[in-house]
Design an enzyme around this catalytic site. Sequence first.
Site, PDB file in Angstrom:
ATOM      1  CG  ASP A   7      -2.035   1.149   1.094  1.00 49.44           C
ATOM      2  OD1 ASP A   7      -2.240   1.499  -0.062  1.00 49.44           O
ATOM      3  OD2 ASP A   7      -2.594   1.297   2.088  1.00 49.44           O
TER       4      ASP A   7
ATOM      5  NE  ARG B  48      -7.508   2.074  -6.040  1.00 48.77           N
ATOM      6  CZ  ARG B  48      -6.443   2.271  -5.424  1.00 48.77           C
ATOM      7  NH1 ARG B  48      -5.357   2.340  -6.124  1.00 48.77           N
ATOM      8  NH2 ARG B  48      -6.005   2.008  -4.215  1.00 48.77           N
TER       9      ARG B  48
ATOM     10  CG  HIS C  87      -0.142   1.934  -9.265  1.00 49.58           C
ATOM     11  ND1 HIS C  87      -0.149   1.623  -8.040  1.00 49.58           N
ATOM     12  CD2 HIS C  87      -1.027   2.647  -9.530  1.00 49.58           C
ATOM     13  CE1 HIS C  87      -1.311   2.155  -7.494  1.00 49.58           C
ATOM     14  NE2 HIS C  87      -1.940   2.996  -8.583  1.00 49.58           N
TER      15      HIS C  87
ATOM     16  CG  LEU D 257       9.031 -17.239  -3.821  1.00 52.15           C
ATOM     17  CD1 LEU D 257       8.905 -17.309  -2.388  1.00 52.15           C
ATOM     18  CD2 LEU D 257       9.358 -15.893  -4.297  1.00 52.15           C
TER      19      LEU D 257
ATOM     20  N   GLY E  86      -0.200   5.438  -4.578  1.00 52.28           N
ATOM     21  CA  GLY E  86      -0.577   6.732  -4.783  1.00 52.28           C
ATOM     22  C   GLY E  86       0.029   7.869  -3.847  1.00 52.28           C
TER      23      GLY E  86
HETATM   24  C1  FPP Z   1      -2.077   0.100  -3.361  1.00 50.23           C
HETATM   25  O1  FPP Z   1      -1.517   1.534  -3.411  1.00 50.23           O
HETATM   26  C2  FPP Z   1      -1.512  -0.468  -4.614  1.00 50.23           C
HETATM   27  C3  FPP Z   1      -2.134  -1.002  -5.489  1.00 50.23           C
HETATM   28  C4  FPP Z   1      -3.651  -1.151  -5.565  1.00 50.23           C
HETATM   29  C5  FPP Z   1      -1.621  -1.835  -6.559  1.00 50.23           C
HETATM   30  C6  FPP Z   1      -0.420  -2.721  -6.622  1.00 50.23           C
HETATM   31  C7  FPP Z   1       0.422  -2.931  -7.738  1.00 50.23           C
HETATM   32  C8  FPP Z   1       1.715  -2.801  -7.693  1.00 50.23           C
HETATM   33  C9  FPP Z   1       2.781  -2.781  -6.742  1.00 50.23           C
HETATM   34  C10 FPP Z   1       2.402  -3.113  -9.258  1.00 50.23           C
HETATM   35  C11 FPP Z   1       2.140  -4.281 -10.194  1.00 50.23           C
HETATM   36  C12 FPP Z   1       2.086  -5.316  -9.229  1.00 50.23           C
HETATM   37  C13 FPP Z   1       2.814  -6.534  -9.778  1.00 50.23           C
HETATM   38  C14 FPP Z   1       2.618  -7.656  -9.066  1.00 50.23           C
HETATM   39  C15 FPP Z   1       3.573  -6.388 -10.894  1.00 50.23           C
HETATM   40  P1  FPP Z   1      -2.651   2.689  -3.601  1.00 50.23           P
HETATM   41  O2  FPP Z   1      -2.646   2.986  -5.026  1.00 50.23           O
HETATM   42  O3  FPP Z   1      -3.898   2.323  -2.716  1.00 50.23           O
HETATM   43  O4  FPP Z   1      -1.803   3.723  -2.735  1.00 50.23           O
HETATM   44  P2  FPP Z   1      -2.631   5.191  -1.881  1.00 50.23           P
HETATM   45  O5  FPP Z   1      -3.090   4.362  -0.584  1.00 50.23           O
HETATM   46  O6  FPP Z   1      -1.378   5.788  -1.339  1.00 50.23           O
HETATM   47  O7  FPP Z   1      -3.419   5.674  -2.545  1.00 50.23           O
END
Ligand code: FPP
Length: 258
Positions: A32, A83, A49, A143, A35
């Site tokens: 998390d 989203r 991301h 893994l 963003g």
């Molecule tokens: C949460 O942060 C993150 C996500 C919803 C997406 C996670 C995806 C990746 C790390 C990239 C792709 C993954 C792989 C496995 C290749 P948020 O967007 O909710 O952040 P915020 O809370 O700060 O808005």
Amino acid sequence: MPGIRKQKLTTVSVKDKLDRNKIPNHIAIIMDGNGRWAAKHGNARIFGHEKGVESVRAVVEASGEIGVKFLTLYAFSTENWGRPPEEVNALMGLLIQAIENETEKLNKNNVRLGVIGNIEQLPIDVKNKLFKCINNLKSNSGLTLILALSYSSKWEIINAVKKLAVNVQEGKILAEEINDEMFEDYLTTKGIPNPELLIRTSGEYRISNFLLWQIAYTEFYFTEKLWPDFKKEDFFEAVYNYQNRERRFGKTSEQIVS
Ligand code: FPP
């Protein structure tokens, strides 16, 4: 000073302090803060991301280095479909790109790939790439990296209950026969051990519909670090912290010690 021998200072990394006999078999991560990381750096959310993929690479490598057997990453929840479409599309594109770019390296590192979630909901090109990659890596024995995609625990549990209900209705099983073990066979995590450790980044203290059944006795580790800032050393720190806990599973401390 005369008489005092100069001591050589060596820095001991957290990784060196880990007890190799107490490495968790399965670690799950709620990645998390992408963003917020992007906003902090004056960029659009997708930039966070993209940067987050580097942390994914870091934790996959780190898991391999210390012998973790299963690593589950919450990459896209059922709720994430809500989203803005640009972000959803960008995330799907990023997934395809990551699978394309990383398959060779994953293979070299003996990593297997698995997926949990409502895969049917994913765009066809994402599904195709995923299944191709899973197939290419299926004979690896190191893994197992599991991506939770279009995943929510409530969806998974309801899905399991529906299948169980049908089997009871058709007389294949008796309602009285249903127990923990049988129920686990109906979950998308069938065959995967429950995680011993769950990490969540970004200073949020919630579970967000992730592995609700599977984390009944999991140790939680929360860190303020935003996901793109989470590196190998942070991962080892989480494992070190886990190793210094007493897991009692409802028993007393005395029982555990003896
Ligand atoms: C949460 O942060 C993150 C996500 C919803 C997406 C996670 C995806 C990746 C790390 C990239 C792709 C993954 C792989 C496995 C290749 P948020 O967007 O909710 O952040 P915020 O809370 O700060 O808005």
